[in-house]
Design a protein around this motif. Structure first.
Motif, PDB file in Angstrom:
ATOM      1  N   SER A   1      27.799  -7.649  11.647  1.00 12.24           N
ATOM      2  CA  SER A   1      28.479  -7.205  10.428  1.00 12.24           C
ATOM      3  C   SER A   1      29.941  -7.629  10.357  1.00 12.24           C
ATOM      4  CB  SER A   1      28.397  -5.678  10.316  1.00 12.24           C
ATOM      5  OG  SER A   1      29.130  -5.054  11.360  1.00 12.24           O
TER       6      SER A   1
ATOM      7  N   MET B   1      24.644  -7.975   8.651  1.00  9.40           N
ATOM      8  CA  MET B   1      24.614  -6.581   9.090  1.00  9.40           C
ATOM      9  C   MET B   1      23.642  -6.469  10.253  1.00  9.40           C
ATOM     10  SD  MET B   1      22.403  -4.742   6.038  1.00  9.40           S
ATOM     11  CE  MET B   1      22.502  -3.141   6.838  1.00  9.40           C
ATOM     12  N   GLY B   2      23.750  -5.344  10.972  1.00 11.46           N
ATOM     13  CA  GLY B   2      22.900  -5.156  12.139  1.00 11.46           C
ATOM     14  C   GLY B   2      23.661  -5.432  13.419  1.00 11.46           C
TER      15      GLY B   2
ATOM     16  N   SER C   1      14.128   4.350  13.904  1.00  8.45           N
ATOM     17  CA  SER C   1      14.757   3.736  12.738  1.00  8.45           C
ATOM     18  C   SER C   1      13.868   2.629  12.194  1.00  8.45           C
ATOM     19  CB  SER C   1      16.137   3.172  13.091  1.00  8.45           C
ATOM     20  OG  SER C   1      16.017   2.137  14.046  1.00  8.45           O
TER      21      SER C   1
ATOM     22  N   SER D   1      13.181  -1.188  10.423  1.00  5.92           N
ATOM     23  CA  SER D   1      13.673  -2.539  10.677  1.00  5.92           C
ATOM     24  C   SER D   1      14.477  -3.046   9.487  1.00  5.92           C
ATOM     25  CB  SER D   1      12.505  -3.486  10.936  1.00  5.92           C
ATOM     26  OG  SER D   1      11.708  -3.605   9.765  1.00  5.92           O
ATOM     27  N   HIS D   2      15.221  -4.124   9.722  1.00  3.10           N
ATOM     28  CA  HIS D   2      15.905  -4.790   8.618  1.00  3.10           C
ATOM     29  C   HIS D   2      14.882  -5.466   7.703  1.00  3.10           C
ATOM     30  CE1 HIS D   2      19.989  -4.144   9.678  1.00  3.10           C
ATOM     31  NE2 HIS D   2      19.935  -4.797  10.816  1.00  3.10           N
ATOM     32  N   PRO D   3      15.218  -5.633   6.435  1.00  2.67           N
ATOM     33  CA  PRO D   3      14.372  -6.468   5.574  1.00  2.67           C
ATOM     34  C   PRO D   3      14.339  -7.898   6.114  1.00  2.67           C
ATOM     35  CG  PRO D   3      15.950  -5.202   4.277  1.00  2.67           C
ATOM     36  CD  PRO D   3      16.351  -5.047   5.706  1.00  2.67           C
TER      37      PRO D   3
ATOM     38  N   THR E   1      17.456 -10.053   5.609  1.00  2.03           N
ATOM     39  CA  THR E   1      18.608  -9.752   6.460  1.00  2.03           C
ATOM     40  C   THR E   1      18.438 -10.389   7.832  1.00  2.03           C
ATOM     41  OG1 THR E   1      18.980  -7.664   5.297  1.00  2.03           O
ATOM     42  CG2 THR E   1      19.976  -7.897   7.477  1.00  2.03           C
ATOM     43  N   ALA E   2      17.243 -10.268   8.406  1.00  2.00           N
ATOM     44  CA  ALA E   2      16.981 -10.895   9.702  1.00  2.00           C
ATOM     45  C   ALA E   2      17.158 -12.407   9.617  1.00  2.00           C
ATOM     46  CB  ALA E   2      15.572 -10.548  10.173  1.00  2.00           C
TER      47      ALA E   2
ATOM     48  N   CYS F   1      20.831 -13.278   9.604  1.00  2.00           N
ATOM     49  CA  CYS F   1      21.418 -13.193  10.945  1.00  2.00           C
ATOM     50  C   CYS F   1      21.098 -14.448  11.753  1.00  2.00           C
ATOM     51  CB  CYS F   1      20.891 -11.955  11.671  1.00  2.00           C
ATOM     52  SG  CYS F   1      21.461 -10.376  11.008  1.00  2.00           S
TER      53      CYS F   1
END
Length: 229
Positions: free
Chosen positions: A76, A82-83, A106, A108-110, A113-114, A117
């Motif tokens: 981030s 983010m993450g 929690s 996972s990221h969409p 988003t992954a 990254c």
């Protein structure tokens, strides 16, 4: 100091977020080795900044991940997504995947988003000029502030404080800069001690020298107006 500890874990930041100074990680490792201590470093502000091609503080000090057992980072900040991550040995990763409450409980990221990254890491690995430009901009901006008379504290990285002293001074400088078209937020008590308020500048590789000159001109104008320089 504890007698017969089962295990010692030494935890440190890599780059300290308010002053922009670098932890002496090589010294931490050397001091910890006689005790068999494990090292955990939060390198949120060092990844994509320090080390070869922005690989972080472990690379910066030419250490190995057998010497630094846990490295935590974020996507981030310099990566612009983010993450985050905790990296280490395969045993550590397997343990974390099975025991970490924040991981187990929690979502996972969409996928987008992954993917972002991964793309940010690809850019860092293939376009090292971004890190070089970041440091060029950092040196230029620090030199400009210091030549005006600003105190940049203990900064060793692209986190560049402009020290103001009292919180009211930092707020006045921030307000004046905003009036000049520069968004620079104040860091005041209780985030820092009462006499260590500052504007915390976070350098960016995307800025041009011309843009930095505009910011420096605003700093000089407002800094004189509020009697910081």
């Amino acid at each position: 100091e504890k007698e017969n500890p089962k295990k010692i874990l030494v935890i440190t930041d890599g780059v300290f977020s308010m002053d922009g100074d670098i932890a002496p990680l090589d010294g931490v490792v050397k001091a910890s080795e006689p005790y068999g201590a494990m090292i955990y470093v939060d390198d949120a502000h060092g990844e994509a900044v320090l080390g070869k091609g922005g690989r972080g503080i472990v690379s910066h000090f030419n250490l190995t991940h057998k010497q630094v057992h846990f490295e935590m980072g974020t996507f981030s900040k310099a990566f612009g997504v983010m993450g985050g991550h905790v990296s280490g040995s395969r045993d550590m990763v397997n343990y974390a995947l099975n025991k970490s409450r924040s991981w187990l409980l929690s979502g996972s990221h969409p996928p987008a988003t992954a993917a972002a990254c991964i793309a940010a890491i690809d850019v860092l690995e293939t376009e090292e000029e971004h890190v070089k430009t970041l440091w060029r901009n950092r040196e230029y901006f620090v030199k400009g502030l210091q030549e005006m008379g600003f105190d940049t504290g203990h900064s060793q990285t692209p986190i560049i404080p402009a020290m103001c002293g009292e919180s009211s001074k930092a707020v006045a400088l921030s307000d004046g800069l905003f009036a000049e078209g520069i968004l620079a937020l104040p860091i005041v008590f209780p985030m820092v001690s009462r006499d260590k308020a500052r504007i915390r500048n976070m350098m960016n590789s995307g800025l041009t020298i011309e843009q930095l000159d505009i910011a420096l001109a605003a700093y000089e104008k407002v800094g004189k107006k509020v009697y910081i320089i």
